[in-house]
Design a protein around this motif. Sequence first.
Motif, PDB file in Angstrom:
ATOM      1  N   PRO A 156       0.826  -1.209   0.000  1.00 26.90           N
ATOM      2  CA  PRO A 156       0.000   0.000   0.000  1.00 26.90           C
ATOM      3  C   PRO A 156       0.860   1.258   0.000  1.00 26.90           C
ATOM      4  O   PRO A 156       1.932   1.291   0.604  1.00 26.90           O
ATOM      5  N   SER A 185      -4.465   2.528  -4.021  1.00 27.82           N
ATOM      6  CA  SER A 185      -4.264   1.955  -2.681  1.00 27.82           C
ATOM      7  C   SER A 185      -4.337   3.018  -1.578  1.00 27.82           C
ATOM      8  O   SER A 185      -4.425   2.679  -0.406  1.00 27.82           O
ATOM      9  N   SER A 186      -4.328   4.291  -1.970  1.00 27.21           N
ATOM     10  CA  SER A 186      -4.434   5.369  -0.976  1.00 27.21           C
ATOM     11  C   SER A 186      -5.839   5.957  -0.904  1.00 27.21           C
ATOM     12  O   SER A 186      -6.085   6.858  -0.104  1.00 27.21           O
ATOM     13  N   LEU A 197      -9.624   4.910  -0.209  1.00 25.82           N
ATOM     14  CA  LEU A 197     -10.412   3.800   0.310  1.00 25.82           C
ATOM     15  C   LEU A 197     -11.810   4.236   0.726  1.00 25.82           C
ATOM     16  O   LEU A 197     -11.969   5.113   1.591  1.00 25.82           O
ATOM     17  N   ARG A 232      -5.297   8.110   2.226  1.00 27.46           N
ATOM     18  CA  ARG A 232      -4.131   7.774   3.043  1.00 27.46           C
ATOM     19  C   ARG A 232      -2.931   8.563   2.538  1.00 27.46           C
ATOM     20  O   ARG A 232      -2.510   8.389   1.399  1.00 27.46           O
ATOM     21  N   ASP A 281      -4.418   9.941   7.638  1.00 26.89           N
ATOM     22  CA  ASP A 281      -5.619   9.642   6.874  1.00 26.89           C
ATOM     23  C   ASP A 281      -6.567  10.836   6.910  1.00 26.89           C
ATOM     24  O   ASP A 281      -6.909  11.340   7.989  1.00 26.89           O
ATOM     25  N   SER A 316      -9.757  -2.642   1.545  1.00 26.49           N
ATOM     26  CA  SER A 316      -8.367  -3.022   1.774  1.00 26.49           C
ATOM     27  C   SER A 316      -7.468  -2.149   0.912  1.00 26.49           C
ATOM     28  O   SER A 316      -7.807  -1.838  -0.231  1.00 26.49           O
ATOM     29  N   ALA A 317      -6.324  -1.773   1.433  1.00 25.51           N
ATOM     30  CA  ALA A 317      -5.371  -0.959   0.676  1.00 25.51           C
ATOM     31  C   ALA A 317      -4.673  -1.770  -0.417  1.00 25.51           C
ATOM     32  O   ALA A 317      -4.075  -1.192  -1.320  1.00 25.51           O
ATOM     33  N   THR A 318      -4.779  -3.092  -0.368  1.00 21.93           N
ATOM     34  CA  THR A 318      -4.131  -3.919  -1.385  1.00 21.93           C
ATOM     35  C   THR A 318      -5.104  -4.501  -2.402  1.00 21.93           C
ATOM     36  O   THR A 318      -4.685  -4.976  -3.446  1.00 21.93           O
TER      37      THR A 318
END
Length: 172
Positions: free
Chosen positions: A31, A98-99, A101, A119, A124, A149-151
Amino acid sequence: MRASGATTAPVGHVEFCKHWRGECGPTANRPQLMPLSRARWDELLQVNADVNRRIKPVSDEELYHQAEVWTYPTDAGDCEDYALLKRRILISRGWSPSSLLITVARDIDGGGHAVLTVRTDRGDLVLDNQIEAVLPWYRTPYRYIKRQSATNAGRWTAINDDRVGAVASIPR
């Protein structure tokens, strides 16, 4: 926000992913926290204000005659629709998926609410359709429950929101 493990996705997001499969897969092996430069900060403010101004707040019941529909709004939508559109715009401007969400919370009345959590290397931040300001997550009045999920944008992570000042509901 502290994540505390995998959890179920909101029903509306599961349905969204059936229609927008490309939006709901892996985003990053590691992430990424976006560096928050002055230009990036200004971009967050601009996107948040622009989407909040353009989209009329309307419930899914009123708009679609269904309890929960997650989609990209064109002129009207509810909280998760705002968050989805803000996410899409920021990704198109080079922000790491990934940042960005989608995050589910309880608002001050105890109702469900969705925001976009960004993120960054400075913490955050929350882009919201109910609060015009872009705020650090811990300065909002919400009790956070879960987020993407960040992934992998199709998976969800529980949030351990144990702040003493967070309010799940306020008696009237």
